[in-house]
Design a protein around this motif. Sequence first.
Motif, short mmCIF file in Angstrom:
data_model
loop_
_atom_site.label_atom_id
_atom_site.label_comp_id
_atom_site.label_asym_id
_atom_site.label_seq_id
_atom_site.Cartn_x
_atom_site.Cartn_y
_atom_site.Cartn_z
N ASN A 166 39.38 48.33 40.42
CA ASN A 166 39.94 49.47 39.69
C ASN A 166 41.45 49.26 39.64
O ASN A 166 42.14 49.40 40.64
N ARG A 215 41.53 57.20 41.87
CA ARG A 215 40.30 56.75 42.53
C ARG A 215 39.04 57.44 42.02
O ARG A 215 37.93 57.06 42.43
N ASN A 216 39.17 58.46 41.18
CA ASN A 216 37.98 59.21 40.78
C ASN A 216 37.97 59.57 39.30
O ASN A 216 37.33 60.54 38.90
N THR A 256 38.30 55.25 34.87
CA THR A 256 38.29 53.84 35.29
C THR A 256 37.37 53.66 36.49
O THR A 256 36.58 52.71 36.55
N ALA A 257 37.47 54.57 37.45
CA ALA A 257 36.63 54.49 38.65
C ALA A 257 35.15 54.61 38.28
O ALA A 257 34.29 53.95 38.90
N GLU A 258 34.83 55.42 37.29
CA GLU A 258 33.44 55.57 36.88
C GLU A 258 32.91 54.28 36.25
O GLU A 258 31.76 53.88 36.49
N VAL A 275 34.04 51.30 36.96
CA VAL A 275 33.90 50.39 38.11
C VAL A 275 32.60 50.66 38.84
O VAL A 275 31.89 49.73 39.26
N ARG A 276 32.25 51.94 38.98
CA ARG A 276 31.00 52.30 39.68
C ARG A 276 29.79 51.75 38.95
O ARG A 276 28.88 51.16 39.56
N CYS A 296 40.10 49.51 44.88
CA CYS A 296 41.05 50.22 44.02
C CYS A 296 42.46 49.75 44.36
O CYS A 296 42.83 49.71 45.54
N ASP A 335 44.60 51.64 46.82
CA ASP A 335 44.31 51.66 48.25
C ASP A 335 45.17 50.68 49.04
O ASP A 335 45.05 50.59 50.26
N LYS A 339 36.40 61.09 32.84
CA LYS A 339 35.20 60.51 33.45
C LYS A 339 33.95 60.80 32.61
O LYS A 339 33.07 59.95 32.46
#
Length: 352
Positions: free
Chosen positions: A7, A12-13, A16-18, A20-21, A37, A40, A162
């Motif tokens: 990411n 983190r949420n 983009t994070a979705e 990545v998930r 991420c 982090d 998201k």
Amino acid sequence: MNALVINCSPVRNGATAEIVRIISEQLGKSFNTKAVCIGDYSFGFCKGCRSCHNTAECVQHDDFGSIITEFENADTIVCVAPSYWADVPAQFKAFIDRCTPWCNTHEPHASLKSGKKGYAVALRTGPNIRECEKIIGTVEHCFVHPEIACFGSLGLCSVEYKENVEAHRDEIVSFCENIIKDQGETMLYLKPANTDDIEKEFLFVRDIPEDENGYINEYHGISRGDFDNALNVIIANSRGEMLPEGYVPMTSYFLWNDDTIVGKLDLRHYLCESLVNGAGHIGYYIAPPYRGKGYGTRGLGLIADISRKVIPEDEIYLRVNKDNPASLKAMLKNGGYIHHEDEHSYFVRIKK
């Protein structure tokens, strides 16, 4: 196979994070997959001091090292980057700048394990795909200089939140399926010369030049009728039989990519005086269409692993012409060091 999904946004949420998930979930069906991420990690900006141009190391010691370790451990790397003012987020750009010690445009430089494949995914809130293409270009530029092969990309428009990602799920899943297919199609392995594969072996050996950067092929241009006897001699040599005077046993391996021969590697089982001061344990050739793609480095790594179980010497001996920097680089990437040199050649050693 290990996959790393990054990411490249500090959020983190979000969208983009979705993405990545979803990618991690899909690749996890076939690979050992890890998602990280960029937010982090805590690391400084490049200072522009150029110390790494002389040392191949950064003067800063922070979390950057942890990210590059993730790169080293991965076979497949997927960077997912949103548009921040028409380019990657600042945090990821800072990471790219810190990759300078791994840049192959200067010597010395650090090296990642060869054979890695890189993929770029870009997303933006607007409808214009050109902005995604610019982001993909930035990510792929990050891949090229550490010699991570660029294998594919995906641009996603009209993704701000998201909740917008679901409309692109099928595109993302299809993209992941191609990544899995790419990895499966480039599984390299060595196989000793054998009669079962004679037709493909014949065509490959026939077309190797008589002298290609110091790799000598006495069978250049051989006819199909004569190759039967030649192959019998090659196989007998691996058993120490039918050897010309002064020669040592040698096993010839073909480097296969799926069902295609891409190279030939010869392993001499031990050294005589002429080999100590000459060609050493290993000679290898990669066909021109497959050069510059990491096959030489990976093939050399495979034959080096075999040699460690075969040769009695404490080190693996190799020689490379000075006008063949690509082959020298493959040796150095496999842990080699230049032991000495003469006017024409470098003599390289790899520890067992």
